[in-house]
Design an enzyme around this catalytic site. Structure first.
Site, PDB file in Angstrom:
ATOM      1  N   ASP A 186       8.540   1.098  -7.490  1.00 50.67           N
ATOM      2  CA  ASP A 186       8.076   2.089  -6.513  1.00 50.67           C
ATOM      3  C   ASP A 186       7.300   3.202  -7.216  1.00 50.67           C
ATOM      4  O   ASP A 186       6.230   3.627  -6.779  1.00 50.67           O
ATOM      5  CB  ASP A 186       9.305   2.670  -5.798  1.00 50.67           C
ATOM      6  N   HIS A 269       1.517   0.472  -0.946  1.00 57.62           N
ATOM      7  CA  HIS A 269       2.561   0.646   0.067  1.00 57.62           C
ATOM      8  C   HIS A 269       2.203  -0.035   1.384  1.00 57.62           C
ATOM      9  O   HIS A 269       3.095  -0.467   2.114  1.00 57.62           O
ATOM     10  CB  HIS A 269       2.893   2.129   0.276  1.00 57.62           C
ATOM     11  N   HIS A 272       3.275  -3.485   0.918  1.00 57.23           N
ATOM     12  CA  HIS A 272       4.742  -3.508   1.075  1.00 57.23           C
ATOM     13  C   HIS A 272       5.121  -3.639   2.548  1.00 57.23           C
ATOM     14  O   HIS A 272       5.985  -4.432   2.917  1.00 57.23           O
ATOM     15  CB  HIS A 272       5.372  -2.238   0.506  1.00 57.23           C
TER      16      HIS A 272
HETATM   17 ZN   LIG Z   1       7.876   3.828  -1.861  1.00 57.65          ZN
END
Ligand SMILES: [Zn+2]
Length: 378
Positions: A186, A269, A272
């Site tokens: 992350d 992201h 993701h």
């Molecule tokens: Zn994150």
């Protein structure tokens, strides 16, 4: 609410904004200081704790020892495990009508996301004590809300950051290595996403343009991860704290949180969020999916091969995914790859923070190319 809508409604002029929690405290045994830390912030009386299983087992006895002497009376409620609308509503109902002075969240990223939403609705300050260094959530003022099935439903943005974030590194050191490694995934994306947002003059996650400070913190985050990642993982394998682990936990929790919020997010992201659409990925952790999103972003942006391979090799070394299969996706299934790409470019997604137009077709190609490169290392 989408990323871009928020900025438009908050500002008519393109102002630069940096935001952060009020106070960040980290170190071995920090839990023992929680009472004094809350006292110095002026909190007293009943205080609501929302805690995951590990926190209740390992930390609750300490809370019950250190809080009453400073006039704080904890009520501890178990966290249900998912940051969903149903769970937020359940906890808000549990906390309503009682004179709590603050809401404390103890657990992983989903706990802190949930607790900020609960505190916001109860109009109380949020305090976060992460038991993992697994995401960039603790220091932020936004929550990712998931469906009960684990897909990303949307974001909630709050006006106030946590009053205090307190990290006990002895607790983090005892967590499974996979949690720390996910936090590295992350945090690793933070710099590359902030760099993109800076280049494209797009907006960050706190309602403005990135400050130089926000972008610089994202870079520092990346430098620490590259330097200290393997040594910090070794410390967690031995379940001990070390200077490398301290620096890495600070990078995962503080720098990544400040870096992504004040620096901004991009394709990593968004991918993701696309990967999370597919049930096969639900056994993967946030940072594992973000890591593959980062590979996709670097390929999509056409970054130098040396940088793409450095990041892939680093991920391979610390145990982060470098292939779609490692996040539960069948790369040969056209539908799965297309689903990820389509979700990653919906209006308001952070993929549109790139300095060029990002289409689903381009993301499909980047997903496939990144997967191929990753497979050469597998
Ligand atoms: Zn994150």
């Amino acid at each position: 609410m989408a990323w871009t809508d928020r900025v438009i409604c908050m500002h008519h002029r393109p102002l630069a904004v940096f935001a952060s929690p009020g106070r960040y405290v980290q170190g071995p045994g920090a839990t023992w200081e929680l009472g004094r830390e809350l006292e110095r912030l002026g909190l007293e009386g009943p205080i609501l704790f929302i805690a995951a299983g590990t926190a209740r087992r390992e930390l609750q006895p300490i809370w019950e020892e250190v809080l009453p002497p400073v006039g704080l009376w904890p009520t501890v409620i178990a966290f249900g495990g998912e940051c969903s609308v149903a769970e937020i509503d359940r906890l808000v109902a549990a906390g309503s009508g009682q004179p709590f002075c603050a809401v404390v969240g103890a657990g992983g990223g989903k706990t802190s996301d949930t607790v900020r939403a609960v505190a916001d609705q109860l109009q109380l300050p949020a305090v976060i004590t992460p038991t993992l260094a697994s995401t960039d959530s603790p220091c932020s003022a936004l929550s990712v809300v998931y469906t009960k099935e684990g897909a990303v439903e949307g974001f909630r943005f709050f006006n106030r950051h946590p009053l205090l974030v307190l990290v006990d590194t002895e607790v983090v050191a005892r967590a499974p290595r996979r949690q720390l490694v996910s936090g590295i995934g992350d945090a690793l994306a933070t710099w590359f996403e902030a760099r993109t947002v800076r280049q494209s003059h797009k907006t960050n996650a706190v309602g403005g343009l990135p400050t130089t400070t926000g972008t610089a913190l994202a870079k520092l985050c990346c430098d620490i991860l590259l330097a200290d990642g393997p040594a910090a993982c070794a410390a967690v394998d031995a379940q001990v704290t070390s200077p490398a682990l301290e620096r890495l936990v600070e990078a995962n929790n503080l720098l990544s949180g400040l870096g992504f919020e004040s620096g901004g997010l991009a394709v990593a992201h968004a991918v993701h969020n696309g990967i999370s659409e597919l049930p096969g990925s639900h056994g993967s952790l946030h940072g594992e999916k973000v890591a593959f999103g980062l590979h996709t972003q670097l390929v999509l942006e056409g970054q130098p091969q040396s940088e793409v391979m450095e990041i892939l090799r680093y991920c391979r070394a610390v145990g982060l995914p470098t292939t779609l299969a490692e996040v539960g996706i069948d790369a040969d299934d056209e539908n799965q790859v297309r689903t990820i790409a389509t979700r990653s470019v919906i209006p308001g997604e952070t993929s549109h923070n790139e300095p060029f137009a990002v289409t689903a077709t381009a993301v499909v190609a980047a997903l496939r190319a990144a997967d191929r490169l990753g497979r050469t290392l597998a």
